[in-house]
Design a protein around this motif. Structure first.
Motif, PDB file in Angstrom:
ATOM      1  N   LYS A   9       0.823  -1.208   0.000  1.00 50.69           N
ATOM      2  CA  LYS A   9       0.000   0.000   0.000  1.00 50.69           C
ATOM      3  C   LYS A   9       0.858   1.259   0.000  1.00 50.69           C
ATOM      4  O   LYS A   9       0.544   2.252  -0.647  1.00 50.69           O
ATOM      5  CB  LYS A   9      -0.936  -0.004   1.206  1.00 50.69           C
ATOM      6  N   TYR A  14      -3.627   3.576  -3.693  1.00 53.28           N
ATOM      7  CA  TYR A  14      -4.242   4.895  -3.817  1.00 53.28           C
ATOM      8  C   TYR A  14      -5.671   4.878  -3.313  1.00 53.28           C
ATOM      9  O   TYR A  14      -6.419   5.828  -3.486  1.00 53.28           O
ATOM     10  CB  TYR A  14      -4.225   5.384  -5.265  1.00 53.28           C
ATOM     11  N   GLU A  15      -6.051   3.798  -2.599  1.00 53.91           N
ATOM     12  CA  GLU A  15      -7.437   3.630  -2.188  1.00 53.91           C
ATOM     13  C   GLU A  15      -7.820   4.500  -0.999  1.00 53.91           C
ATOM     14  O   GLU A  15      -8.982   4.725  -0.730  1.00 53.91           O
ATOM     15  CB  GLU A  15      -7.709   2.154  -1.834  1.00 53.91           C
ATOM     16  N   ASN A  16      -6.813   4.987  -0.264  1.00 52.25           N
ATOM     17  CA  ASN A  16      -7.144   5.777   0.918  1.00 52.25           C
ATOM     18  C   ASN A  16      -6.409   7.116   0.862  1.00 52.25           C
ATOM     19  O   ASN A  16      -5.748   7.440  -0.107  1.00 52.25           O
ATOM     20  CB  ASN A  16      -6.781   4.996   2.191  1.00 52.25           C
ATOM     21  N   ASP A  17      -6.518   7.874   1.958  1.00 52.70           N
ATOM     22  CA  ASP A  17      -5.936   9.211   1.983  1.00 52.70           C
ATOM     23  C   ASP A  17      -4.463   9.219   2.370  1.00 52.70           C
ATOM     24  O   ASP A  17      -3.839  10.273   2.389  1.00 52.70           O
ATOM     25  CB  ASP A  17      -6.718  10.101   2.955  1.00 52.70           C
ATOM     26  N   LYS A  23       0.535   6.587  -5.584  1.00 49.99           N
ATOM     27  CA  LYS A  23      -0.378   7.726  -5.682  1.00 49.99           C
ATOM     28  C   LYS A  23       0.365   8.964  -6.163  1.00 49.99           C
ATOM     29  O   LYS A  23      -0.134   9.718  -7.009  1.00 49.99           O
ATOM     30  CB  LYS A  23      -1.032   8.000  -4.328  1.00 49.99           C
ATOM     31  N   THR A  55     -12.329   3.407 -11.211  1.00 53.37           N
ATOM     32  CA  THR A  55     -12.992   3.359  -9.912  1.00 53.37           C
ATOM     33  C   THR A  55     -13.160   4.770  -9.373  1.00 53.37           C
ATOM     34  O   THR A  55     -12.438   5.701  -9.775  1.00 53.37           O
ATOM     35  CB  THR A  55     -12.172   2.554  -8.880  1.00 53.37           C
ATOM     36  N   GLN A  57     -12.409   5.613  -6.338  1.00 52.82           N
ATOM     37  CA  GLN A  57     -11.239   5.887  -5.513  1.00 52.82           C
ATOM     38  C   GLN A  57     -10.085   6.454  -6.327  1.00 52.82           C
ATOM     39  O   GLN A  57      -9.326   7.317  -5.852  1.00 52.82           O
ATOM     40  CB  GLN A  57     -10.789   4.611  -4.788  1.00 52.82           C
ATOM     41  N   TYR A  58      -9.933   5.983  -7.535  1.00 52.13           N
ATOM     42  CA  TYR A  58      -8.825   6.449  -8.381  1.00 52.13           C
ATOM     43  C   TYR A  58      -8.858   7.966  -8.539  1.00 52.13           C
ATOM     44  O   TYR A  58      -7.810   8.630  -8.531  1.00 52.13           O
ATOM     45  CB  TYR A  58      -8.909   5.777  -9.757  1.00 52.13           C
ATOM     46  N   ASN A  60      -9.524  10.216  -6.639  1.00 52.95           N
ATOM     47  CA  ASN A  60      -9.036  10.992  -5.496  1.00 52.95           C
ATOM     48  C   ASN A  60      -7.654  11.579  -5.759  1.00 52.95           C
ATOM     49  O   ASN A  60      -7.194  12.456  -5.016  1.00 52.95           O
ATOM     50  CB  ASN A  60      -8.975  10.130  -4.232  1.00 52.95           C
ATOM     51  N   GLN A  83     -17.570  -4.481  -9.887  1.00 50.07           N
ATOM     52  CA  GLN A  83     -17.485  -3.555  -8.766  1.00 50.07           C
ATOM     53  C   GLN A  83     -18.875  -3.033  -8.436  1.00 50.07           C
ATOM     54  O   GLN A  83     -19.744  -2.990  -9.304  1.00 50.07           O
ATOM     55  CB  GLN A  83     -16.575  -2.370  -9.103  1.00 50.07           C
TER      56      GLN A  83
END
Length: 240
Positions: A9, A14-17, A23, A55, A57-58, A60, A83
């Motif tokens: 990760k 890049y799924e979260n902050d 990312k 997605t 999330q992308y 973001n 999805q």
């Protein structure tokens, strides 16, 4: 000691902050697409994007203010059942297979730009890649398509050095015995083969053959080419 999943990760998530090298790299290379967005907004006062295989999330990686300022609306096209998304003011969601004729059920006039990030290497063999690319080239407007470079030494899905250069039986054996990067360990040989065959990386010449009407840009990492981006502006390749 950092767990492998956490390290993956940090490197590519890049799924979260939180921070990740992946990312940061995506934010840097998306600048080419942001230029297409700004150009289209100046022309039409809004921008409608068809994101093939994307997605929520992308997105973001792009500042929300930038998307708001350029009146961006995004349609995510994914395989049926791949999805599940909740409705969102900026996004709408469609199901379909981009290796088939998507323009038989979509109207290209509904969109200003096409975007596809790290998808074409997952659609299947060369014939399926050609059909995928043909759908994008047939679009009337600009597009941005990205894919990892086969000759970059780290395979980006299993995050393993030289993995994709190994003989296929050895790759299958490794996946059947170990969790590697984003890939869980295969339950058996059959599943391991499917995992290995789920990603087919492309060289620059192969990528250019698929998108011969676009300018192919290169993303660098430590002087090595990490990925390629095909960029076309409203039916014509970009000039720089």
């Amino acid at each position: 000691m950092i767990e492998v999943s956490k390290l993956t990760k940090i490197i590519s998530g890049y799924e979260n902050d939180g921070f990740s090298l992946g990312k940061a790299a995506r934010k840097k290379r998306i600048k080419y697409f942001c230029e297409l967005i700004e150009s289209k907004f100046s022309e039409k006062g809004r921008v409608k994007i068809l994101d093939i295989g994307g997605t929520v999330q992308y997105w973001n990686i792009i500042d929300k203010d930038f998307l708001d300022r350029n009146n961006v609306q995004i349609t995510l096209l994914n395989l049926p059942g791949s999805q599940a998304f909740e409705a969102d003011g900026r996004f709408d969601f469609l199901t379909g297979n981009a290796t088939e004729d998507i323009w038989s059920y979509l109207d290209p006039q509904d969109y200003d730009l096409i975007h596809s990030n790290s998808v074409i290497e997952h659609v299947g063999d060369w014939a399926q890649m050609k059909r995928f690319a043909s759908n994008i080239r047939d679009f009337h407007g600009g597009y941005f398509v990205q894919t990892p470079n086969f000759w970059f030494p780290i395979e980006p899905h299993c995050m393993t050095l030289f993995f994709h250069w190994l003989p296929k039986p050895l790759r299958v054996w490794l996946v059947a015995h170990f969790s590697l990067g984003h890939w869980a360990k295969g339950a058996n040989t059959d599943e391991a083969v499917e995992i290995v065959e789920s990603a087919r990386l492309l060289s620059k010449s192969m990528f250019k053959a698929l998108f011969d009407d676009a300018l192919v840009k290169q993303e660098k990492f430590l002087f090595l080419t990490k990925s390629f981006m095909a960029v076309r502006v409203d039916g014509e390749e970009v000039s720089s």
